[in-house]
Motif scaffolding. Structure first.
Motif, PDB file in Angstrom:
ATOM      1  N   ALA A  52      -5.125  -3.356  -2.081  1.00 47.37           N
ATOM      2  CA  ALA A  52      -5.834  -3.794  -3.388  1.00 47.37           C
ATOM      3  C   ALA A  52      -6.526  -5.152  -3.312  1.00 47.37           C
ATOM      4  O   ALA A  52      -7.725  -5.482  -3.580  1.00 47.37           O
ATOM      5  N   GLN A  53      -5.544  -6.024  -2.315  1.00 50.46           N
ATOM      6  CA  GLN A  53      -6.213  -7.526  -2.368  1.00 50.46           C
ATOM      7  C   GLN A  53      -7.134  -7.547  -0.975  1.00 50.46           C
ATOM      8  O   GLN A  53      -7.455  -8.530  -0.655  1.00 50.46           O
ATOM      9  N   GLY A  54      -7.399  -6.580  -0.291  1.00 48.35           N
ATOM     10  CA  GLY A  54      -8.584  -6.297   0.775  1.00 48.35           C
ATOM     11  C   GLY A  54      -7.798  -6.099   2.275  1.00 48.35           C
ATOM     12  O   GLY A  54      -8.583  -6.243   3.160  1.00 48.35           O
ATOM     13  N   ALA A  55      -6.563  -5.950   2.381  1.00 49.92           N
ATOM     14  CA  ALA A  55      -5.956  -5.558   3.470  1.00 49.92           C
ATOM     15  C   ALA A  55      -6.452  -4.264   4.124  1.00 49.92           C
ATOM     16  O   ALA A  55      -7.045  -3.483   3.444  1.00 49.92           O
ATOM     17  N   GLY A  56      -6.460  -4.406   5.499  1.00 51.33           N
ATOM     18  CA  GLY A  56      -7.213  -3.509   6.308  1.00 51.33           C
ATOM     19  C   GLY A  56      -6.334  -2.187   6.802  1.00 51.33           C
ATOM     20  O   GLY A  56      -5.513  -1.753   6.199  1.00 51.33           O
ATOM     21  N   ALA A  57      -6.747  -1.951   8.125  1.00 49.07           N
ATOM     22  CA  ALA A  57      -6.114  -0.792   8.662  1.00 49.07           C
ATOM     23  C   ALA A  57      -4.553  -1.120   8.756  1.00 49.07           C
ATOM     24  O   ALA A  57      -3.754  -0.016   8.873  1.00 49.07           O
ATOM     25  N   GLU A  58      -4.281  -2.240   9.067  1.00 49.87           N
ATOM     26  CA  GLU A  58      -2.587  -2.511   9.300  1.00 49.87           C
ATOM     27  C   GLU A  58      -1.776  -2.073   8.228  1.00 49.87           C
ATOM     28  O   GLU A  58      -0.805  -1.519   8.389  1.00 49.87           O
ATOM     29  N   ALA A  59      -2.490  -2.207   6.811  1.00 48.25           N
ATOM     30  CA  ALA A  59      -1.553  -2.029   5.762  1.00 48.25           C
ATOM     31  C   ALA A  59      -1.441  -0.419   5.580  1.00 48.25           C
ATOM     32  O   ALA A  59      -0.423   0.132   5.358  1.00 48.25           O
ATOM     33  N   TRP A  60      -2.660   0.410   5.681  1.00 44.29           N
ATOM     34  CA  TRP A  60      -2.466   1.660   5.993  1.00 44.29           C
ATOM     35  C   TRP A  60      -1.618   2.263   7.167  1.00 44.29           C
ATOM     36  O   TRP A  60      -0.918   3.262   6.880  1.00 44.29           O
ATOM     37  N   GLU A  61      -1.402   1.706   8.360  1.00 45.13           N
ATOM     38  CA  GLU A  61      -0.559   2.169   9.374  1.00 45.13           C
ATOM     39  C   GLU A  61       0.703   2.013   8.797  1.00 45.13           C
ATOM     40  O   GLU A  61       1.688   2.758   9.294  1.00 45.13           O
ATOM     41  N   GLU A  62       0.808   0.839   8.193  1.00 50.21           N
ATOM     42  CA  GLU A  62       2.430   0.645   7.837  1.00 50.21           C
ATOM     43  C   GLU A  62       2.800   1.394   6.695  1.00 50.21           C
ATOM     44  O   GLU A  62       3.998   2.039   6.739  1.00 50.21           O
ATOM     45  N   LEU A  63       2.035   1.774   5.830  1.00 50.25           N
ATOM     46  CA  LEU A  63       2.346   2.943   4.781  1.00 50.25           C
ATOM     47  C   LEU A  63       2.467   4.102   5.465  1.00 50.25           C
ATOM     48  O   LEU A  63       3.471   5.066   5.248  1.00 50.25           O
ATOM     49  N   ALA A  64       1.775   4.407   6.470  1.00 47.73           N
ATOM     50  CA  ALA A  64       1.939   5.825   7.200  1.00 47.73           C
ATOM     51  C   ALA A  64       3.211   5.900   7.890  1.00 47.73           C
ATOM     52  O   ALA A  64       4.036   6.858   7.901  1.00 47.73           O
TER      53      ALA A  64
END
Length: 419
Positions: free
Chosen positions: A348-360
């Motif tokens: 929500a604060q603008g993190a990119g693909a790294e945050a989504w990869e960590e969620l995955a």
């Protein structure tokens, strides 16, 4: 003007000789006697007259020699003037991009001894611009015959541009080109760095700075790059520590240098040094890249690292990199629920693909394959610049909470002023 001045001087000398001869003729002094017998002739005179005669004969002979060689000297001056004119025209054509014309003019100018070195060097540049390898080697051979140092610098630059640092080092380390001029030192530093010897290259920075071989901004960039590379190349903890200690204090706070030291220390299993270097740098100056690296380091110390990150969160509650780091550390500690909260806030604060990869990764570990696939797909979309899809596991209230930004405060608990 110069021949006229020479004639005037000779006439004055002749006048002085005549006056001296008259003065000596009117005296009764004993000035010595000189007898010369040659070819059946006898010559009798005194010593001053003999000396004066020799001077006059020498002056006349010199004048005759100058007159006889005048055409040759005039031709030499004409050739030098032509060579300089060709050099100027060639350099102008080189600057304008007329490569073939420039090369022809410069090659003709290179026949002159005075301008031959610079003409050959410029001819190499023209041939390189045309991409003619045979012409390059031809001009390099001519340059080597004139100046070994100029040849080494020019050939080393070509070797570096072609990705051959070892060849450049051989050229620059040759005995006949020592000591190297400032440009040679700069090229040697680049060659050492290209040959994975950044530690030696860093040792040349003192001489480069003393000789002002580089502009201040270029020198600072080179110093930063060599410092980081030398840390990456450290073979063992002792070498790493030695190189780290030789760096200046401001340099040890630069994010690229700190990152290089921390990554190499972690690879050498020097965990305390790796984490401490990042912590000290972040306390001095905040950097999103360093805080992201703090979470990615392949070291243990999960509890202390998370405690430090939680401490930084009070001052930087909207930092995407810090939220991703907290989410990663929480996941590694087995606290998946807390990790999700941090990672959703990061997105929500603008993190990119790294945050989504960590969620995955977290969803995969939790057995939620569908959500993991959705997060992987979102990571790809974000990397392409597309809008990611919303996860069904998050409701409106949670999304509002994720987007809420806590007021940033400093170490004393006071609100930070925005720039």
């Amino acid at each position: 003007m110069k021949p006229f001045r020479t004639v005037v001087v000779l006439l004055l000398l002749l006048l002085a000789g005549v006056l001296a001869a008259q003065w000596m003729a009117g005296t009764d002094r004993d000035l010595g006697e000189v007898f010369i017998r040659f070819g059946g002739y006898d010559v009798h005179t005194n010593v001053p007259r003999a000396l004066l005669s020799l001077l006059l004969i020498g002056a006349v002979a010199w004048l005759l020699w100058r007159l006889l060689t005048l055409p040759f000297r005039a031709w030499g001056r004409h050739r030098r003037k032509q060579a300089r004119a060709r050099l100027i025209d060639g350099l102008e054509a080189l600057h304008a991009g007329h490569w073939q014309k420039a090369e022809k003019l410069l090659e003709r100018a290179s026949a002159d001894d005075e301008v031959g070195t610079i003409a050959c060097t410029a001819a190499v540049r023209a041939a390189r611009a045309r991409g003619d390898e045979s012409a390059i080697q031809h001009h390099l051979a001519a340059l080597r015959a004139r100046s070994a140092q100029a040849h080494a610098i020019t050939a080393a630059q070509i070797a570096l541009d072609a990705g051959r640092p070892q060849e450049a080092l051989v050229l620059l380390d040759a005995t006949e080109v020592q000591p190297l001029p400032p440009r040679g030192l700069s090229l040697r530093a680049e060659a050492l760095a290209g040959a994975a010897r950044a530690g030696e290259a860093y040792g040349l920075l003192g001489a480069l700075k003393q000789q002002q071989a580089l502009a201040p901004a270029v020198f600072d960039a080179l110093e930063l790059r060599l410092a980081a590379q030398s840390l990456h190349e450290a073979a063992d903890p002792n070498v790493l520590a030695e190189r780290w200690e030789t760096l200046t204090k401001p340099l040890r706070l630069q994010p690229p240098v700190v990152a290089a030291y921390a990554e190499r220390a972690a690879a050498l299993r020097w965990e305390d040094a790796a984490t401490r270097s990042i912590e000290q740098a972040l306390e001095a100056r905040w950097d999103e890249g360093l805080v992201a690296l703090y979470g990615r380091l392949p070291v243990g110390k999960l509890d202390s690292r998370r405690a430090s990150a939680q401490h930084w969160l009070h001052a930087h509650p909207a930092s995407p990199a810090l939220l991703v780091t907290l989410g990663r550390l929480a996941r590694q500690q087995g606290q998946w629920t807390a990790a999700q909260e941090f990672l959703h806030r990061a997105i929500a604060q603008g993190a990119g693909a790294e945050a989504w990869e960590e969620l995955a990764t977290g969803f995969n570990e939790a057995g939620d394959t569908a959500s993991a696939q959705q997060c992987h797909a979102n990571a790809v979309k974000v990397a392409r610049g597309d809008v990611p899809a919303k996860l069904p596991v998050r409701d409106m209230r949670q999304e509002i909470h994720d987007a809420a930004v806590v007021e940033e405060r400093d170490a004393h608990g006071l609100p930070r002023l925005k720039d």
